[in-house]
Every structure is written in C-alpha cells, then in structure tokens.
Design an enzyme around this catalytic site. Sequence first.
Site, PDB file in Angstrom:
ATOM      1  N   MET A 233       7.707  -2.492  -8.303  1.00 39.73           N
ATOM      2  CA  MET A 233       8.683  -2.239  -9.192  1.00 39.73           C
ATOM      3  C   MET A 233       9.156  -0.752  -8.695  1.00 39.73           C
ATOM      4  SD  MET A 233       5.746  -3.549 -10.707  1.00 39.73           S
ATOM      5  CE  MET A 233       5.061  -2.362 -11.675  1.00 39.73           C
TER       6      MET A 233
ATOM      7  N   GLY B 265      12.116   3.803  -2.764  1.00 40.00           N
ATOM      8  CA  GLY B 265      11.139   4.026  -3.833  1.00 40.00           C
ATOM      9  C   GLY B 265       9.841   2.847  -3.896  1.00 40.00           C
ATOM     10  N   CYS B 266       9.180   2.919  -4.880  1.00 46.85           N
ATOM     11  CA  CYS B 266       8.147   2.297  -4.932  1.00 46.85           C
ATOM     12  C   CYS B 266       8.092   0.776  -4.700  1.00 46.85           C
ATOM     13  CB  CYS B 266       7.244   2.286  -6.368  1.00 46.85           C
ATOM     14  SG  CYS B 266       6.786   4.010  -6.755  1.00 46.85           S
ATOM     15  N   ASN B 267       9.399   0.073  -5.035  1.00 46.49           N
ATOM     16  CA  ASN B 267       9.794  -1.345  -4.851  1.00 46.49           C
ATOM     17  C   ASN B 267       9.958  -1.545  -3.254  1.00 46.49           C
ATOM     18  OD1 ASN B 267      12.104  -0.057  -5.948  1.00 46.49           O
ATOM     19  ND2 ASN B 267      13.066  -1.374  -4.486  1.00 46.49           N
ATOM     20  N   ALA B 268      10.200  -0.725  -2.390  1.00 45.71           N
ATOM     21  CA  ALA B 268      10.815  -0.677  -1.245  1.00 45.71           C
ATOM     22  C   ALA B 268       9.769  -1.454  -0.121  1.00 45.71           C
ATOM     23  CB  ALA B 268      10.989   0.644  -0.433  1.00 45.71           C
TER      24      ALA B 268
END
Length: 383
Positions: free
Chosen positions: A370, A159-162
């Site tokens: 995040m 996801g966006c934190n990756a």
Amino acid sequence: MTVTTEGPGTDLTTEPGAPHGKNTGAAAIVGIGTATTGVSYTQRELLDLFGITDPRVRSVFLNSAIERRHLTVPPLDADGVCLPEPQGELLAKHKRLALDMGARAVRTCLDSSGLDVSDIDYLCCVTTTGFLTPGLSALLIREMGILPKTSRVDVVGMGCNAGLNALNAVAGWAVANPGKVAVLLCVEACSAAYVIDSSMRTAVVNSLFGDGAAAIALVADTPDTAYGPADMPAAPGSPRLIGFASHLITDAIDAMRYDWDDVQSKFSFYLDPEIPYVVGANAEQVVDRLLSGAGLRRSEISHWLVHSGGKKVIDAVRVNLGLTRHDLRHTTGVLRDQGNVSSGSFLFSYERLFQERVTRAGDYGVLMTMGPGSTIETALVQW
C-alpha cells in the site's frame, strides 16, 4: 483443471497443485537478499537522541509496535545535539546509503540463487527516498561490475507500493525473455528523508520508517525447462507469479505525499491519520478481484505477505480480510525489527517466510503493498 489469470502483459496458464510441471509464461522468484544500514536504535534511544520530550510525540513512538529500526542519524554537535541536514546533504546521504545497501542486497540475492553479477540481464531499481540522475541502476552497474549491456530501469517516487508495481513490470520482462535473469531491487534510505521538528505531522513519519534494501531475482520458463536455463534450475521452493491486481483510491490521492517545507527548505512526507482505515476499507475488493481471476477463495491462500506499513494499517488489513495474527506474523515481525522500510518491506517478509521452509508444492500466497496514490497493489504466487 487449469487456471488462467491475467498477468503482466500476458496470459499465464498454470496447473494448480503441480508447480513443477509444465506451465507457460510464468516468472519464478529464484533468489532473495536484504540489507540494512549498520546501526539500529530502539524507539526510546531515538527519542533521547532527538531530544523529544513532548508526551504526545513520545506516545506515538512508544506505541508504534516497533522495537528497533536501522537509521543513519544526523551528525551531532559538541553538546550531542543533532545538526541540521540541508536537502543537498540528504540527497548525498541517500546516494551513499542506497549504493551500499543496494549492492549488498543484490549480492546476497545472487548468492542465494547461485548466480553472479555477470548473469544479470535486467536490473530494476526502486526508491522514493532520494533522486539521482543518472539513476541508481546505472550507478550500481558501474560500482558492482554488472555487465554494461544489462537492460535497466529506475522507478522513483511511487512510495511504499512501488515494489509490487515494479515486480509486475519485471515479471513481464522475464516472461518476454525466458531463461534470462531479471533482478528487482527496492532500496530506501529513509534516513535521507527526515524532517526533525516538534510537530505531530513529522512525529508520525519519524516514528515509523527505517533504512533497508531488498532484492529478488526472477527467471521465466523456457520451453524445455521449468523456471530457467538448464544450467541454473530454480530450487523446489521457488514461487511463480501468476497474477496481479491494483486499486487506486482516487478519493485519497493526497493522503500520502511529499510537500516542500519552506521553513526547513527540504521535502517533508505527510501521512493522513485516516489512511489505515481507508486502506482497510478497500483491501477486500482488490484481493477478491485478484483471487477471482484464478478461481480461488481467501481460505485457499496459505501465505500472506503484506507491507509493514504500520500497526494500524496492518490491523485494518487483518480485520477487513478476516486474517489471523499468525497469517501476518512476518509482516508484524518486520515492523517490530525494522520499522517500515517502504517499498522493500514485503520482500523482507518474503525472506522470513523463505527461511521458515514451511511452504509446500501447490501452496498459494498473496503479496500486498500500500502506498501513495492512494494505491493497493497485490500479486498471486504459487509454490
């Protein structure tokens, strides 16, 4: 005074205020490049294109602080109505867009640092918007003519934190292989992860995400040079990575997730409406832990590059960390012009900071993302 922080699998010792002096085990960002798909749309254009008339849904789009996003919309029928895209077609779209955007972002990154594809020793590809086997890294090596001996890894589904999860690992590889070039690519074809219906659940997702790719090149110090091999010195503005900190919010593990939609026979992304407040409430502890390891206070951070997760998320982080709107100007600018481009958003912000040419030797910066888990990832850099 020296500062020792715990980095990716090693102790990183640096001299604050003297980033071009001797230091041990530091990986520096020596190149940056981004790419998007060819067509961008305003929020009003997308509402009209998708035939959305529900006032509640329209309000979500029009109050998102997003002006334009790059998307590859579904094909239209003779009446201008978007045709349905089965999951198989979406996966094919992801592959096509990811290869195109990814290759362009990597080439721009290499050009910015005076490198060639033959200089890449390690390639890490990050994506959440599609699944490929073999992975994107293997396909890019073939398509771009990267040397087959290149080490590679694919990070899929985080996801966006990756982007920051992967940056930690890539920095660790660079430190273990000083003088060699590691490239991190975050590529998200969000157009390949859409469900089009009239529900408020999909309205939040569909109002937010855009297509984009971002790549950075890392080189770690060799014993006798700063940041890289003698024939490829880093530019004076290259920041080095000196620490990472993570926080998993276990009580909100289902707040961001993919579900299978039986009606449409495709994956559907879910965002809990409370997630901005959950992230904001947990931002302080992870940032303060990151900084305390280096003996720093928030007031000593000159540059903040935060994931463009959405207006409410950005506001929650700003308020809880006591930041100004100027501190997050790049974050809000990326959201305005690109939407949320998932794992690569913070690198789009870094590119804007790089282009400003305002960083000074000794400046500290915090990178923050995040995403699902729910997770907050942070990194500390120094120019």
